[in-house]
Design a protein around this motif. Sequence first.
Motif, PDB file in Angstrom:
ATOM      1  N   GLU A  11      37.036  26.968  37.739  1.00  0.00           N
ATOM      2  CA  GLU A  11      35.990  26.821  38.756  1.00  0.00           C
ATOM      3  C   GLU A  11      36.500  27.251  40.135  1.00  0.00           C
ATOM      4  O   GLU A  11      35.777  27.902  40.895  1.00  0.00           O
ATOM      5  N   VAL A  14      36.625  31.048  40.272  1.00  0.00           N
ATOM      6  CA  VAL A  14      35.272  31.597  40.407  1.00  0.00           C
ATOM      7  C   VAL A  14      34.790  31.468  41.852  1.00  0.00           C
ATOM      8  O   VAL A  14      34.229  32.410  42.421  1.00  0.00           O
ATOM      9  N   THR A  15      35.043  30.327  42.459  1.00  0.00           N
ATOM     10  CA  THR A  15      34.628  30.113  43.847  1.00  0.00           C
ATOM     11  C   THR A  15      35.282  31.125  44.780  1.00  0.00           C
ATOM     12  O   THR A  15      34.621  31.713  45.637  1.00  0.00           O
ATOM     13  N   GLU A  18      33.826  34.618  44.095  1.00  0.00           N
ATOM     14  CA  GLU A  18      32.457  34.735  44.591  1.00  0.00           C
ATOM     15  C   GLU A  18      32.394  34.827  46.107  1.00  0.00           C
ATOM     16  O   GLU A  18      31.449  35.390  46.655  1.00  0.00           O
ATOM     17  N   SER A  19      33.401  34.300  46.782  1.00  0.00           N
ATOM     18  CA  SER A  19      33.408  34.333  48.245  1.00  0.00           C
ATOM     19  C   SER A  19      33.552  35.761  48.772  1.00  0.00           C
ATOM     20  O   SER A  19      33.102  36.064  49.870  1.00  0.00           O
ATOM     21  N   GLY A  20      34.197  36.603  47.980  1.00  0.00           N
ATOM     22  CA  GLY A  20      34.394  37.985  48.404  1.00  0.00           C
ATOM     23  C   GLY A  20      35.514  38.153  49.411  1.00  0.00           C
ATOM     24  O   GLY A  20      35.755  39.250  49.906  1.00  0.00           O
ATOM     25  N   TYR A  31      41.097  37.265  38.302  1.00  0.00           N
ATOM     26  CA  TYR A  31      40.185  37.553  37.199  1.00  0.00           C
ATOM     27  C   TYR A  31      40.925  37.471  35.859  1.00  0.00           C
ATOM     28  O   TYR A  31      40.425  36.886  34.894  1.00  0.00           O
TER      29      TYR A  31
END
Length: 71
Positions: A11, A14-15, A18-20, A31
């Motif tokens: 998790e 992923v956070t 997703e933040s970029g 990844y």
Amino acid sequence: MSFEEKIKELEGIVTVLESGNVNLDDAIKKYTRAMELSKECSVKLNEVTEQVNKILLDNGKLEDFKVEDDK
């Protein structure tokens, strides 16, 4: 590492992704780690599913759980 710890790490990855706000090299490493964790968790879930689908009979044997129809 426990299943719950793996999920928590997954998790977190992923956070971050997703933040970029991560460079390409770090994103690839994260990844790759996420895919490893995902596979390990999937294997564990499959093992547990198999165990849950078994019942211990009076004679001590493990057999597949079967639902009998009352018809």
